[in-house]
Scaffold this active site. Structure first.
Site, PDB file in Angstrom:
ATOM      1  N   CYS A 123       0.388  -1.333  -0.540  1.00 56.91           N
ATOM      2  CA  CYS A 123      -0.270   0.164   0.109  1.00 56.91           C
ATOM      3  C   CYS A 123       0.859   0.995  -0.078  1.00 56.91           C
ATOM      4  O   CYS A 123       0.753   1.442   0.704  1.00 56.91           O
ATOM      5  CB  CYS A 123      -1.243  -0.081   1.149  1.00 56.91           C
ATOM      6  SG  CYS A 123      -2.403   1.035   1.473  1.00 56.91           S
ATOM      7  N   THR A 370     -26.562   2.298  10.776  1.00 58.08           N
ATOM      8  CA  THR A 370     -27.781   1.881   9.480  1.00 58.08           C
ATOM      9  C   THR A 370     -28.726   2.615   9.221  1.00 58.08           C
ATOM     10  O   THR A 370     -29.061   3.391  10.695  1.00 58.08           O
ATOM     11  CB  THR A 370     -28.491   0.532  10.470  1.00 58.08           C
ATOM     12  OG1 THR A 370     -29.362   0.056   8.619  1.00 58.08           O
ATOM     13  CG2 THR A 370     -28.937   0.558  11.805  1.00 58.08           C
ATOM     14  N   TYR A 371     -29.558   2.762   8.471  1.00 63.62           N
ATOM     15  CA  TYR A 371     -30.459   4.047   7.512  1.00 63.62           C
ATOM     16  C   TYR A 371     -31.567   2.974   7.714  1.00 63.62           C
ATOM     17  O   TYR A 371     -32.469   3.666   7.395  1.00 63.62           O
ATOM     18  CB  TYR A 371     -30.000   4.933   7.023  1.00 63.62           C
ATOM     19  CG  TYR A 371     -29.251   5.326   7.696  1.00 63.62           C
ATOM     20  CD1 TYR A 371     -28.764   6.762   7.995  1.00 63.62           C
ATOM     21  CD2 TYR A 371     -27.395   5.194   6.656  1.00 63.62           C
ATOM     22  CE1 TYR A 371     -27.693   7.680   8.133  1.00 63.62           C
ATOM     23  CE2 TYR A 371     -26.405   5.578   7.737  1.00 63.62           C
ATOM     24  CZ  TYR A 371     -26.536   6.781   7.861  1.00 63.62           C
ATOM     25  OH  TYR A 371     -25.277   8.386   7.998  1.00 63.62           O
ATOM     26  N   THR A 382     -31.443  -4.152   8.574  1.00 59.73           N
ATOM     27  CA  THR A 382     -30.183  -5.087   7.792  1.00 59.73           C
ATOM     28  C   THR A 382     -29.473  -5.139   8.907  1.00 59.73           C
ATOM     29  O   THR A 382     -27.821  -6.012   8.438  1.00 59.73           O
ATOM     30  CB  THR A 382     -29.507  -3.167   7.100  1.00 59.73           C
ATOM     31  OG1 THR A 382     -29.485  -2.623   8.328  1.00 59.73           O
ATOM     32  CG2 THR A 382     -30.424  -2.619   6.630  1.00 59.73           C
TER      33      THR A 382
END
Length: 476
Positions: A123, A370-371, A382
Protein backbone atom coordinates in the site's frame (compact mmCIF):
# COMPACT_ATOMS: atom_id res chain seq x y z
CA UNK A 1 -23.21 -14.40 18.14
CA UNK A 2 -20.05 -12.34 17.51
CA UNK A 3 -18.80 -9.80 20.00
CA UNK A 4 -19.50 -6.56 18.19
CA UNK A 5 -18.50 -4.82 21.38
CA UNK A 6 -18.69 -5.23 25.10
CA UNK A 7 -22.30 -4.11 25.05
CA UNK A 8 -23.05 -6.65 22.35
CA UNK A 9 -26.06 -6.39 20.08
CA UNK A 10 -29.49 -7.84 20.45
CA UNK A 11 -29.93 -10.30 17.62
CA UNK A 12 -31.96 -8.84 14.79
CA UNK A 13 -32.34 -5.42 16.41
CA UNK A 14 -29.48 -3.12 15.46
CA UNK A 15 -28.86 0.00 17.45
CA UNK A 16 -30.52 2.45 15.15
CA UNK A 17 -29.67 5.77 13.76
CA UNK A 18 -27.38 7.70 11.54
CA UNK A 19 -24.40 9.85 12.40
CA UNK A 20 -26.35 11.82 14.97
CA UNK A 21 -27.90 8.73 16.47
CA UNK A 22 -31.35 9.32 14.99
CA UNK A 23 -33.13 7.42 12.28
CA UNK A 24 -34.01 8.62 8.86
CA UNK A 25 -33.22 7.74 5.28
CA UNK A 26 -29.74 8.52 4.02
CA UNK A 27 -29.83 6.76 0.70
CA UNK A 28 -29.21 3.09 1.24
CA UNK A 29 -27.97 0.51 3.72
CA UNK A 30 -25.88 3.31 5.12
CA UNK A 31 -26.63 6.19 2.86
CA UNK A 32 -24.67 9.31 2.25
CA UNK A 33 -23.84 12.58 3.89
CA UNK A 34 -24.58 15.98 2.47
CA UNK A 35 -25.24 14.63 -0.99
CA UNK A 36 -21.56 13.93 -1.64
CA UNK A 37 -20.63 10.83 -3.54
CA UNK A 38 -17.47 8.84 -3.91
CA UNK A 39 -16.30 7.24 -7.15
CA UNK A 40 -13.87 4.40 -6.41
CA UNK A 41 -10.78 3.45 -8.42
CA UNK A 42 -10.56 6.82 -10.14
CA UNK A 43 -9.37 10.28 -9.30
CA UNK A 44 -12.75 11.06 -7.75
CA UNK A 45 -12.00 10.06 -4.21
CA UNK A 46 -11.00 13.44 -2.83
CA UNK A 47 -14.12 15.57 -3.39
CA UNK A 48 -13.08 18.26 -0.92
CA UNK A 49 -15.15 21.06 -2.40
CA UNK A 50 -18.17 18.84 -2.87
CA UNK A 51 -18.18 17.39 0.62
CA UNK A 52 -18.00 20.83 2.17
CA UNK A 53 -20.84 22.30 0.12
CA UNK A 54 -24.35 22.98 1.36
CA UNK A 55 -26.14 20.23 3.22
CA UNK A 56 -23.10 18.80 4.97
CA UNK A 57 -23.74 17.67 8.52
CA UNK A 58 -22.29 20.06 11.09
CA UNK A 59 -20.76 16.99 12.78
CA UNK A 60 -18.81 16.16 9.61
CA UNK A 61 -17.71 19.76 9.12
CA UNK A 62 -16.38 19.83 12.68
CA UNK A 63 -14.54 16.53 12.20
CA UNK A 64 -12.84 17.78 9.04
CA UNK A 65 -11.81 21.00 10.78
CA UNK A 66 -10.35 19.01 13.68
CA UNK A 67 -8.49 16.75 11.25
CA UNK A 68 -7.02 19.75 9.47
CA UNK A 69 -5.98 21.50 12.69
CA UNK A 70 -4.39 18.30 14.00
CA UNK A 71 -2.53 17.13 10.90
CA UNK A 72 -2.43 20.20 8.67
CA UNK A 73 -4.32 18.32 5.97
CA UNK A 74 -7.48 16.32 5.35
CA UNK A 75 -6.44 13.13 3.60
CA UNK A 76 -8.58 11.13 1.20
CA UNK A 77 -9.23 8.37 3.73
CA UNK A 78 -10.87 10.93 6.00
CA UNK A 79 -12.89 12.30 3.11
CA UNK A 80 -14.26 8.88 2.13
CA UNK A 81 -14.98 7.84 5.72
CA UNK A 82 -16.70 11.21 6.03
CA UNK A 83 -19.63 9.67 4.18
CA UNK A 84 -20.46 8.25 7.62
CA UNK A 85 -19.48 10.82 10.27
CA UNK A 86 -20.43 8.66 13.24
CA UNK A 87 -17.86 6.08 12.22
CA UNK A 88 -15.28 8.69 11.20
CA UNK A 89 -15.49 10.24 14.65
CA UNK A 90 -14.78 6.90 16.33
CA UNK A 91 -11.99 6.03 13.88
CA UNK A 92 -10.37 9.42 14.24
CA UNK A 93 -10.29 9.23 18.05
CA UNK A 94 -8.68 5.79 17.91
CA UNK A 95 -6.04 6.73 15.36
CA UNK A 96 -5.28 9.98 17.20
CA UNK A 97 -4.63 8.03 20.40
CA UNK A 98 -2.47 5.48 18.59
CA UNK A 99 -0.27 8.05 16.88
CA UNK A 100 -0.32 11.27 18.86
CA UNK A 101 -1.13 10.61 22.53
CA UNK A 102 1.10 9.30 25.30
CA UNK A 103 1.99 5.64 24.96
CA UNK A 104 4.82 3.15 25.44
CA UNK A 105 6.37 3.75 22.00
CA UNK A 106 7.98 7.00 20.80
CA UNK A 107 6.12 8.75 17.97
CA UNK A 108 8.63 8.08 15.20
CA UNK A 109 8.60 4.33 15.90
CA UNK A 110 4.80 4.29 15.72
CA UNK A 111 4.94 5.72 12.19
CA UNK A 112 7.67 3.29 11.21
CA UNK A 113 5.51 0.38 12.38
CA UNK A 114 2.68 1.82 10.26
CA UNK A 115 5.05 1.82 7.27
CA UNK A 116 6.03 -1.80 7.91
CA UNK A 117 2.39 -2.86 8.16
CA UNK A 118 1.23 -1.01 5.03
CA UNK A 119 4.19 -2.32 3.02
CA UNK A 120 3.09 -5.94 3.63
CA UNK A 121 0.07 -5.17 1.42
CA UNK A 122 2.04 -3.04 -1.06
CA UNK A 123 0.00 0.00 0.00
CA UNK A 124 2.19 2.81 -1.31
CA UNK A 125 -0.48 5.35 -0.33
CA UNK A 126 -0.13 4.62 3.41
CA UNK A 127 3.62 4.05 3.17
CA UNK A 128 4.02 7.50 1.64
CA UNK A 129 1.81 9.19 4.23
CA UNK A 130 3.73 7.72 7.15
CA UNK A 131 7.15 8.32 5.66
CA UNK A 132 6.22 12.00 5.71
CA UNK A 133 4.89 11.76 9.27
CA UNK A 134 7.97 9.80 10.38
CA UNK A 135 10.22 12.65 9.26
CA UNK A 136 7.88 15.28 10.67
CA UNK A 137 8.20 13.86 14.20
CA UNK A 138 11.99 13.65 14.00
CA UNK A 139 12.60 10.15 12.65
CA UNK A 140 16.03 9.28 11.27
CA UNK A 141 15.88 9.66 7.43
CA UNK A 142 18.34 6.77 7.04
CA UNK A 143 15.69 4.32 8.30
CA UNK A 144 13.57 5.15 5.25
CA UNK A 145 16.15 3.53 2.98
CA UNK A 146 14.67 0.22 4.06
CA UNK A 147 14.04 -2.20 6.89
CA UNK A 148 17.72 -3.18 7.05
CA UNK A 149 18.57 0.39 8.09
CA UNK A 150 16.16 0.34 11.05
CA UNK A 151 17.20 -0.73 14.57
CA UNK A 152 17.18 -4.47 15.23
CA UNK A 153 14.34 -4.08 17.74
CA UNK A 154 12.00 -2.86 15.01
CA UNK A 155 13.28 -5.43 12.54
CA UNK A 156 12.40 -8.13 15.05
CA UNK A 157 8.73 -7.27 14.44
CA UNK A 158 9.01 -8.53 10.87
CA UNK A 159 7.85 -12.09 11.58
CA UNK A 160 4.76 -11.17 13.57
CA UNK A 161 3.98 -8.38 11.07
CA UNK A 162 4.06 -10.95 8.28
CA UNK A 163 1.83 -13.42 10.12
CA UNK A 164 -0.69 -10.81 11.28
CA UNK A 165 -1.03 -9.49 7.75
CA UNK A 166 -1.51 -12.81 6.00
CA UNK A 167 -2.00 -15.82 8.31
CA UNK A 168 -2.75 -14.67 11.87
CA UNK A 169 -3.84 -18.17 12.95
CA UNK A 170 -0.16 -19.21 12.90
CA UNK A 171 0.78 -16.83 15.74
CA UNK A 172 1.80 -18.68 18.91
CA UNK A 173 2.97 -17.75 22.37
CA UNK A 174 6.51 -18.56 21.16
CA UNK A 175 6.35 -15.58 18.77
CA UNK A 176 5.42 -13.37 21.71
CA UNK A 177 8.11 -14.89 23.90
CA UNK A 178 10.81 -14.28 21.25
CA UNK A 179 10.02 -10.55 21.22
CA UNK A 180 9.88 -10.23 25.00
CA UNK A 181 13.01 -12.20 25.89
CA UNK A 182 15.65 -10.27 27.77
CA UNK A 183 18.32 -8.43 25.85
CA UNK A 184 19.08 -5.01 24.45
CA UNK A 185 16.52 -5.42 21.66
CA UNK A 186 13.71 -6.82 23.79
CA UNK A 187 10.20 -5.40 23.86
CA UNK A 188 8.22 -4.66 26.97
CA UNK A 189 4.73 -6.16 27.09
CA UNK A 190 3.15 -2.69 26.94
CA UNK A 191 5.25 -1.74 23.90
CA UNK A 192 4.39 -4.98 22.15
CA UNK A 193 0.64 -4.57 22.69
CA UNK A 194 0.79 -1.07 21.20
CA UNK A 195 2.77 -2.45 18.25
CA UNK A 196 0.22 -5.25 17.72
CA UNK A 197 -2.65 -2.76 17.66
CA UNK A 198 -0.76 -0.53 15.21
CA UNK A 199 0.06 -3.45 12.91
CA UNK A 200 -3.52 -4.73 12.79
CA UNK A 201 -4.84 -1.19 12.41
CA UNK A 202 -2.71 -0.50 9.33
CA UNK A 203 -3.16 -3.94 7.74
CA UNK A 204 -6.91 -3.34 7.93
CA UNK A 205 -6.63 0.26 6.78
CA UNK A 206 -4.75 -0.98 3.71
CA UNK A 207 -7.79 -3.15 2.98
CA UNK A 208 -9.97 -0.05 3.14
CA UNK A 209 -7.66 1.92 0.84
CA UNK A 210 -7.64 -0.78 -1.83
CA UNK A 211 -11.29 -1.68 -1.33
CA UNK A 212 -12.41 1.89 -2.00
CA UNK A 213 -9.74 2.64 -4.59
CA UNK A 214 -8.38 5.60 -2.65
CA UNK A 215 -5.72 7.60 -4.47
CA UNK A 216 -2.92 9.82 -3.11
CA UNK A 217 -3.61 13.49 -2.46
CA UNK A 218 -2.36 16.03 -4.97
CA UNK A 219 0.62 16.92 -2.76
CA UNK A 220 1.73 13.28 -2.47
CA UNK A 221 3.92 11.53 -4.99
CA UNK A 222 1.59 10.00 -7.53
CA UNK A 223 -1.28 12.23 -6.44
CA UNK A 224 -3.58 14.03 -8.82
CA UNK A 225 -6.56 16.31 -9.02
CA UNK A 226 -10.13 15.22 -9.23
CA UNK A 227 -13.30 15.72 -11.24
CA UNK A 228 -15.99 14.79 -8.76
CA UNK A 229 -19.48 13.79 -9.77
CA UNK A 230 -22.44 15.97 -8.94
CA UNK A 231 -22.47 16.89 -5.25
CA UNK A 232 -26.18 16.14 -5.16
CA UNK A 233 -25.90 12.55 -6.34
CA UNK A 234 -24.90 9.34 -4.69
CA UNK A 235 -25.35 7.23 -7.77
CA UNK A 236 -24.91 3.50 -7.95
CA UNK A 237 -21.82 1.99 -9.57
CA UNK A 238 -24.19 0.57 -12.18
CA UNK A 239 -25.27 4.03 -13.31
CA UNK A 240 -21.70 5.32 -13.23
CA UNK A 241 -20.68 2.57 -15.62
CA UNK A 242 -23.55 3.52 -17.93
CA UNK A 243 -25.22 0.20 -17.34
CA UNK A 244 -28.43 0.31 -19.27
CA UNK A 245 -31.01 -2.02 -20.73
CA UNK A 246 -30.97 -5.54 -19.38
CA UNK A 247 -27.90 -4.85 -17.22
CA UNK A 248 -29.74 -2.21 -15.25
CA UNK A 249 -32.78 -4.47 -14.89
CA UNK A 250 -30.62 -7.34 -13.70
CA UNK A 251 -29.00 -5.09 -11.11
CA UNK A 252 -32.41 -4.03 -9.80
CA UNK A 253 -33.52 -7.66 -9.72
CA UNK A 254 -30.51 -8.50 -7.53
CA UNK A 255 -31.83 -6.07 -4.92
CA UNK A 256 -35.28 -7.68 -4.97
CA UNK A 257 -33.80 -11.18 -4.65
CA UNK A 258 -31.75 -10.09 -1.63
CA UNK A 259 -34.81 -8.48 -0.02
CA UNK A 260 -36.85 -11.66 -0.54
CA UNK A 261 -34.12 -13.87 0.92
CA UNK A 262 -33.83 -11.68 4.00
CA UNK A 263 -37.58 -11.84 4.47
CA UNK A 264 -37.66 -15.63 4.14
CA UNK A 265 -34.77 -16.08 6.57
CA UNK A 266 -36.42 -13.84 9.15
CA UNK A 267 -39.68 -15.77 8.81
CA UNK A 268 -37.97 -19.15 9.08
CA UNK A 269 -36.16 -18.03 12.24
CA UNK A 270 -39.50 -17.24 13.82
CA UNK A 271 -41.07 -20.54 12.76
CA UNK A 272 -38.38 -23.17 13.29
CA UNK A 273 -37.30 -24.48 16.67
CA UNK A 274 -33.65 -24.11 15.87
CA UNK A 275 -30.79 -25.84 14.10
CA UNK A 276 -28.85 -28.52 15.97
CA UNK A 277 -25.26 -27.87 17.02
CA UNK A 278 -24.12 -30.66 14.70
CA UNK A 279 -25.85 -29.00 11.75
CA UNK A 280 -24.40 -25.61 12.70
CA UNK A 281 -20.90 -27.09 12.74
CA UNK A 282 -21.49 -28.79 9.38
CA UNK A 283 -22.67 -25.53 7.80
CA UNK A 284 -19.57 -23.69 9.07
CA UNK A 285 -17.24 -26.35 7.66
CA UNK A 286 -19.12 -26.23 4.37
CA UNK A 287 -18.79 -22.45 4.17
CA UNK A 288 -15.11 -22.62 5.10
CA UNK A 289 -14.49 -25.23 2.40
CA UNK A 290 -16.50 -23.33 -0.20
CA UNK A 291 -14.42 -20.23 0.49
CA UNK A 292 -11.57 -22.09 -1.27
CA UNK A 293 -13.51 -21.72 -4.50
CA UNK A 294 -14.03 -17.99 -3.98
CA UNK A 295 -11.03 -16.59 -5.82
CA UNK A 296 -10.86 -13.58 -8.11
CA UNK A 297 -10.53 -14.24 -11.82
CA UNK A 298 -9.16 -10.78 -12.62
CA UNK A 299 -6.28 -10.25 -10.22
CA UNK A 300 -4.66 -6.83 -10.28
CA UNK A 301 -1.00 -6.90 -11.20
CA UNK A 302 0.83 -4.95 -8.52
CA UNK A 303 4.57 -4.85 -8.94
CA UNK A 304 6.20 -3.74 -5.73
CA UNK A 305 7.51 -0.20 -5.92
CA UNK A 306 11.03 0.33 -4.64
CA UNK A 307 9.85 2.66 -1.86
CA UNK A 308 7.63 -0.18 -0.59
CA UNK A 309 9.76 -3.23 -1.36
CA UNK A 310 12.60 -1.99 0.82
CA UNK A 311 10.36 -2.41 3.90
CA UNK A 312 9.35 -5.98 3.08
CA UNK A 313 11.19 -9.19 3.86
CA UNK A 314 9.89 -12.41 2.34
CA UNK A 315 7.56 -10.64 -0.12
CA UNK A 316 6.30 -13.97 -1.48
CA UNK A 317 4.63 -14.81 1.83
CA UNK A 318 0.90 -14.11 1.50
CA UNK A 319 -2.57 -15.25 2.54
CA UNK A 320 -3.13 -18.98 2.24
CA UNK A 321 -6.60 -20.44 2.55
CA UNK A 322 -7.29 -21.57 6.09
CA UNK A 323 -8.51 -24.92 4.77
CA UNK A 324 -6.47 -26.53 1.98
CA UNK A 325 -7.27 -29.72 0.16
CA UNK A 326 -5.14 -32.59 1.34
CA UNK A 327 -3.56 -30.59 4.16
CA UNK A 328 -4.00 -30.65 7.91
CA UNK A 329 -5.88 -27.47 8.70
CA UNK A 330 -5.18 -25.48 11.86
CA UNK A 331 -7.84 -26.00 14.51
CA UNK A 332 -10.87 -23.77 14.18
CA UNK A 333 -10.82 -20.75 16.48
CA UNK A 334 -14.04 -20.98 18.47
CA UNK A 335 -14.92 -17.37 19.17
CA UNK A 336 -16.56 -18.24 22.48
CA UNK A 337 -13.24 -19.58 23.81
CA UNK A 338 -11.49 -16.24 23.45
CA UNK A 339 -13.82 -13.30 22.96
CA UNK A 340 -13.12 -9.65 22.50
CA UNK A 341 -15.67 -8.86 25.20
CA UNK A 342 -14.33 -11.15 27.91
CA UNK A 343 -10.64 -11.41 27.09
CA UNK A 344 -9.18 -9.11 24.44
CA UNK A 345 -10.75 -5.90 25.71
CA UNK A 346 -9.58 -6.31 29.29
CA UNK A 347 -6.05 -7.37 28.28
CA UNK A 348 -5.53 -4.34 26.05
CA UNK A 349 -7.02 -1.96 28.58
CA UNK A 350 -4.74 -3.30 31.28
CA UNK A 351 -1.58 -2.96 29.18
CA UNK A 352 -2.52 0.04 27.02
CA UNK A 353 -5.15 2.12 28.86
CA UNK A 354 -7.95 3.82 26.88
CA UNK A 355 -7.27 2.16 23.54
CA UNK A 356 -9.40 -0.86 24.46
CA UNK A 357 -12.40 1.36 25.08
CA UNK A 358 -11.92 3.19 21.78
CA UNK A 359 -11.51 -0.03 19.81
CA UNK A 360 -14.61 -1.39 21.47
CA UNK A 361 -16.58 1.71 20.51
CA UNK A 362 -15.32 1.49 16.93
CA UNK A 363 -16.38 -2.16 16.58
CA UNK A 364 -19.85 -1.33 17.88
CA UNK A 365 -20.32 1.81 15.79
CA UNK A 366 -19.51 0.18 12.47
CA UNK A 367 -21.79 -2.77 13.02
CA UNK A 368 -24.75 -0.85 14.41
CA UNK A 369 -24.53 1.91 11.83
CA UNK A 370 -27.66 1.74 9.68
CA UNK A 371 -30.33 3.90 8.11
CA UNK A 372 -32.72 0.96 7.83
CA UNK A 373 -32.71 1.17 4.05
CA UNK A 374 -31.29 -0.93 1.22
CA UNK A 375 -30.83 0.65 -2.21
CA UNK A 376 -34.30 2.05 -2.99
CA UNK A 377 -36.07 0.27 -0.09
CA UNK A 378 -36.86 1.95 3.24
CA UNK A 379 -37.74 0.54 6.65
CA UNK A 380 -35.44 -2.47 6.32
CA UNK A 381 -33.80 -4.27 9.24
CA UNK A 382 -30.27 -4.78 7.87
CA UNK A 383 -28.78 -6.48 10.95
CA UNK A 384 -28.91 -9.94 9.35
CA UNK A 385 -26.96 -8.74 6.32
CA UNK A 386 -24.31 -6.92 8.34
CA UNK A 387 -23.89 -9.95 10.58
CA UNK A 388 -23.39 -12.22 7.54
CA UNK A 389 -20.67 -9.93 6.15
CA UNK A 390 -18.84 -9.73 9.49
CA UNK A 391 -19.03 -13.47 10.10
CA UNK A 392 -17.87 -14.30 6.56
CA UNK A 393 -14.72 -12.22 7.09
CA UNK A 394 -14.04 -14.09 10.32
CA UNK A 395 -14.82 -17.40 8.59
CA UNK A 396 -12.06 -16.93 5.98
CA UNK A 397 -9.70 -16.30 8.91
CA UNK A 398 -10.80 -19.55 10.58
CA UNK A 399 -13.01 -18.08 13.33
CA UNK A 400 -16.35 -19.75 14.07
CA UNK A 401 -19.31 -18.53 16.13
CA UNK A 402 -20.97 -21.64 17.48
CA UNK A 403 -24.39 -20.00 17.75
CA UNK A 404 -24.45 -18.59 14.20
CA UNK A 405 -26.08 -20.38 11.27
CA UNK A 406 -23.59 -20.06 8.40
CA UNK A 407 -26.33 -21.07 6.00
CA UNK A 408 -27.30 -17.38 6.17
CA UNK A 409 -23.99 -16.42 4.56
CA UNK A 410 -24.74 -18.48 1.48
CA UNK A 411 -28.27 -17.10 1.30
CA UNK A 412 -27.35 -13.43 1.63
CA UNK A 413 -23.92 -13.04 0.04
CA UNK A 414 -23.84 -13.79 -3.67
CA UNK A 415 -20.63 -15.03 -5.26
CA UNK A 416 -19.37 -11.71 -6.63
CA UNK A 417 -19.76 -10.14 -3.18
CA UNK A 418 -17.88 -13.04 -1.58
CA UNK A 419 -15.05 -12.62 -4.09
CA UNK A 420 -14.85 -8.93 -3.26
CA UNK A 421 -14.97 -9.49 0.53
CA UNK A 422 -12.31 -12.21 0.49
CA UNK A 423 -10.02 -10.23 -1.80
CA UNK A 424 -10.24 -7.00 0.19
CA UNK A 425 -9.87 -8.78 3.54
CA UNK A 426 -7.15 -11.29 2.61
CA UNK A 427 -5.10 -9.89 -0.27
CA UNK A 428 -6.35 -6.31 -0.79
CA UNK A 429 -3.56 -5.39 -3.21
CA UNK A 430 -5.26 -7.68 -5.74
CA UNK A 431 -8.54 -5.75 -5.70
CA UNK A 432 -9.77 -4.44 -9.06
CA UNK A 433 -12.41 -1.96 -10.09
CA UNK A 434 -14.33 -4.75 -11.81
CA UNK A 435 -14.69 -6.62 -8.50
CA UNK A 436 -16.12 -3.46 -6.97
CA UNK A 437 -18.63 -2.85 -9.74
CA UNK A 438 -19.76 -6.48 -10.08
CA UNK A 439 -21.40 -6.84 -6.67
CA UNK A 440 -24.55 -5.03 -5.54
CA UNK A 441 -24.72 -3.20 -8.85
CA UNK A 442 -27.79 -1.17 -7.91
CA UNK A 443 -26.45 -0.08 -4.52
CA UNK A 444 -24.99 3.34 -3.86
CA UNK A 445 -21.30 4.05 -3.39
CA UNK A 446 -21.92 5.06 0.21
CA UNK A 447 -23.37 1.61 0.86
CA UNK A 448 -20.28 0.00 -0.61
CA UNK A 449 -18.11 2.21 1.58
CA UNK A 450 -19.92 0.75 4.58
CA UNK A 451 -19.10 -2.76 3.35
CA UNK A 452 -15.46 -1.69 3.44
CA UNK A 453 -15.82 -0.28 6.95
CA UNK A 454 -17.27 -3.61 8.09
CA UNK A 455 -14.38 -5.44 6.39
CA UNK A 456 -11.83 -3.13 8.02
CA UNK A 457 -13.15 -3.71 11.53
CA UNK A 458 -13.97 -7.42 11.17
CA UNK A 459 -10.50 -8.07 9.82
CA UNK A 460 -8.84 -6.04 12.57
CA UNK A 461 -10.80 -7.80 15.31
CA UNK A 462 -9.98 -11.23 13.86
CA UNK A 463 -6.23 -10.56 13.76
CA UNK A 464 -6.28 -8.97 17.21
CA UNK A 465 -8.04 -12.00 18.70
CA UNK A 466 -5.31 -14.31 17.40
CA UNK A 467 -2.53 -12.01 18.62
CA UNK A 468 -4.04 -11.34 22.03
CA UNK A 469 -4.80 -15.01 22.56
CA UNK A 470 -1.08 -15.71 22.01
CA UNK A 471 -0.18 -12.96 24.51
CA UNK A 472 -2.59 -14.43 27.06
CA UNK A 473 -1.10 -17.90 26.61
CA UNK A 474 2.39 -16.45 27.07
CA UNK A 475 1.29 -14.71 30.28
CA UNK A 476 -0.27 -17.87 31.70
Amino acid sequence: MPSWGRAGMEKGHPAGGGPSGGGGVRGGLLGRVGGCSTQPFTTLLSPRRQILQEGVDSSLRQLLIEAFVSAGRVDNITMVMGLHPQYLSSFWKTQYLLLRMDGPLPYHKRHYIAIMAAARHQCSYLVGLHMEEFLRVGGNPAWLQGLHYAPQKLRNLNEINKLLAHRPWLITKEHIEALLKTGENSWSLAELVQALVLLTHYHSLASFVFGCGINPEEDQDGGHGCWPPSPHSDSSPASDDSMGGSGGKDAMQEVEVLMERMKLLQESQLEEEGVTQEEMATRFELEKTESLLVTPSDIADHSLQSNVLCFVEDPEFSYKDFTRRGEQAPPTFHAQDYTWEDHGYSLINRLYPDVGQLLDEKFQVVYNLTYNTIAMHCGVDTSMLRRAIWNYVHCVFGIRYDDYDYGEVNQLLERSLKVYIKTVACYPEKTTKRMYTQFWRHFKHSEKVHINLLLLEARMQAALLYALRAVTRYMT
